[in-house]
Design a protein around this motif. Sequence first.
Motif, PDB file in Angstrom:
ATOM      1  N   TYR A  54     -34.831  -5.323   7.484  1.00 41.03           N
ATOM      2  CA  TYR A  54     -33.961  -4.645   8.448  1.00 41.03           C
ATOM      3  C   TYR A  54     -33.694  -5.563   9.631  1.00 41.03           C
ATOM      4  CZ  TYR A  54     -32.400  -1.271  11.981  1.00 41.03           C
ATOM      5  OH  TYR A  54     -31.695  -0.606  12.947  1.00 41.03           O
ATOM      6  N   ASP A  93     -29.084  -3.511  14.429  1.00 43.96           N
ATOM      7  CA  ASP A  93     -27.665  -3.337  14.724  1.00 43.96           C
ATOM      8  C   ASP A  93     -27.499  -3.008  16.202  1.00 43.96           C
ATOM      9  OD1 ASP A  93     -27.018  -1.666  11.618  1.00 43.96           O
ATOM     10  OD2 ASP A  93     -26.544  -3.717  12.183  1.00 43.96           O
ATOM     11  N   ALA A 123     -28.184   2.300  16.369  1.00 42.38           N
ATOM     12  CA  ALA A 123     -29.320   2.643  15.510  1.00 42.38           C
ATOM     13  C   ALA A 123     -29.377   4.150  15.306  1.00 42.38           C
ATOM     14  CB  ALA A 123     -30.617   2.133  16.121  1.00 42.38           C
ATOM     15  N   ASP A 162     -29.373   5.828  12.668  1.00 42.95           N
ATOM     16  CA  ASP A 162     -30.101   6.283  11.487  1.00 42.95           C
ATOM     17  C   ASP A 162     -31.587   6.501  11.747  1.00 42.95           C
ATOM     18  OD1 ASP A 162     -27.934   6.334   9.751  1.00 42.95           O
ATOM     19  OD2 ASP A 162     -28.077   4.186   9.380  1.00 42.95           O
ATOM     20  N   ALA A 188     -37.972   1.167  13.344  1.00 45.42           N
ATOM     21  CA  ALA A 188     -37.366   0.962  12.025  1.00 45.42           C
ATOM     22  C   ALA A 188     -38.416   0.529  11.015  1.00 45.42           C
ATOM     23  CB  ALA A 188     -36.251  -0.081  12.117  1.00 45.42           C
ATOM     24  N   LEU A 201     -31.161  -3.990   4.234  1.00 44.54           N
ATOM     25  CA  LEU A 201     -30.728  -2.733   4.823  1.00 44.54           C
ATOM     26  C   LEU A 201     -29.762  -2.946   5.989  1.00 44.54           C
ATOM     27  CD1 LEU A 201     -34.190  -0.919   4.871  1.00 44.54           C
ATOM     28  CD2 LEU A 201     -32.439  -0.843   3.080  1.00 44.54           C
ATOM     29  N   ASN A 202     -28.837  -2.040   6.142  1.00 43.58           N
ATOM     30  CA  ASN A 202     -27.921  -1.849   7.271  1.00 43.58           C
ATOM     31  C   ASN A 202     -26.750  -2.814   7.370  1.00 43.58           C
ATOM     32  OD1 ASN A 202     -29.775  -3.898   8.378  1.00 43.58           O
ATOM     33  ND2 ASN A 202     -29.011  -3.414  10.408  1.00 43.58           N
ATOM     34  N   LYS A 203     -26.758  -3.953   6.695  1.00 45.98           N
ATOM     35  CA  LYS A 203     -25.610  -4.864   6.719  1.00 45.98           C
ATOM     36  C   LYS A 203     -25.724  -5.840   5.563  1.00 45.98           C
ATOM     37  CE  LYS A 203     -24.028  -5.274  11.537  1.00 45.98           C
ATOM     38  NZ  LYS A 203     -23.883  -6.211  12.670  1.00 45.98           N
ATOM     39  N   SER A 251     -27.487   0.561   2.732  1.00 53.06           N
ATOM     40  CA  SER A 251     -27.502   1.085   4.094  1.00 53.06           C
ATOM     41  C   SER A 251     -28.931   1.483   4.444  1.00 53.06           C
ATOM     42  CB  SER A 251     -26.583   2.304   4.214  1.00 53.06           C
ATOM     43  OG  SER A 251     -27.097   3.370   3.440  1.00 53.06           O
ATOM     44  N   PHE A 252     -29.188   1.629   5.730  1.00 49.12           N
ATOM     45  CA  PHE A 252     -30.529   2.012   6.163  1.00 49.12           C
ATOM     46  C   PHE A 252     -30.921   3.372   5.588  1.00 49.12           C
ATOM     47  CE2 PHE A 252     -33.682   3.816   9.056  1.00 49.12           C
ATOM     48  CZ  PHE A 252     -34.581   2.761   9.167  1.00 49.12           C
ATOM     49  N   SER A 253     -29.940   4.275   5.455  1.00 50.68           N
ATOM     50  CA  SER A 253     -30.225   5.631   4.951  1.00 50.68           C
ATOM     51  C   SER A 253     -30.698   5.612   3.510  1.00 50.68           C
ATOM     52  CB  SER A 253     -28.979   6.513   5.086  1.00 50.68           C
ATOM     53  OG  SER A 253     -27.909   5.960   4.339  1.00 50.68           O
TER      54      SER A 253
END
Length: 243
Positions: free
Chosen positions: A6, A9, A12, A14, A42, A212-214, A235-237
């Motif tokens: 991670y 971003d 945040a 999420d 995170a 995750l996330n990007k 994605s983080f989710s």
Amino acid sequence: MDIYIYCIDSQANDLDLNTLSKTEINRYLNFFFIDDQINYAANQIIKRSVLEKKLGVLAKNIKYVTDKNGKKKVSSFYDFSASRSKGASVFGVSKNRIGVDIEKIIDTNNRYMPLKNAFLCDAETGFINNDRELIINWTIKEAFLKYIGKGLYVEPSSFGFKILNQSKIEFYKGINNFSLECLDYLVFVINRKYCISICFPKKEKKIRIFLLNKNREISIICNTSATNLEILNKSFSFIFNKQ
């Protein structure tokens, strides 16, 4: 073996602190900088959410046991390892033993080099010439120390590593009662900013890296393993979904 990476971003949204324990929330609140808060939260959320899927226990109810060397454990069926650096974190989980470390590669004009004798064995001082090489080397050492569960209870300068090529790492000096020939290493750089090293047994059958996330750019420095490697952008989710 699953690895979750991670990078912070600017937003945040999420992050759900309800996943964390009271102790973790208090620690989160004690960080002065918001980026440090986000990075810590995170990492803990990833850890708890992934273990929830593995163990079948609600994330907030997971209890860690800390051994005499400071290594956290949660189950006899899974081992895990986590690490944070400025702006990014990594979490690894496996049915086998595992050690991970992440460090930010920063342009420091080699200001860390005067300290190298505190971290390097005699052999390493002969071929490590700048901060980037020192940081990469350090992540390998940290991953190894986490793997054997000793942390900094072992003097870092008492052993060493040398990356010979993209598929081979040489080990300098042995550690008593530990078989080194059974180990593999994966060393790579994310977005040219963070070096991540993973130490794991040769019997590992599959490695999945979740970015995750990007979308992230991965550059492999060394992979001593013949194990199948899969890199996935999520994605983080994603960590909250059934895997």
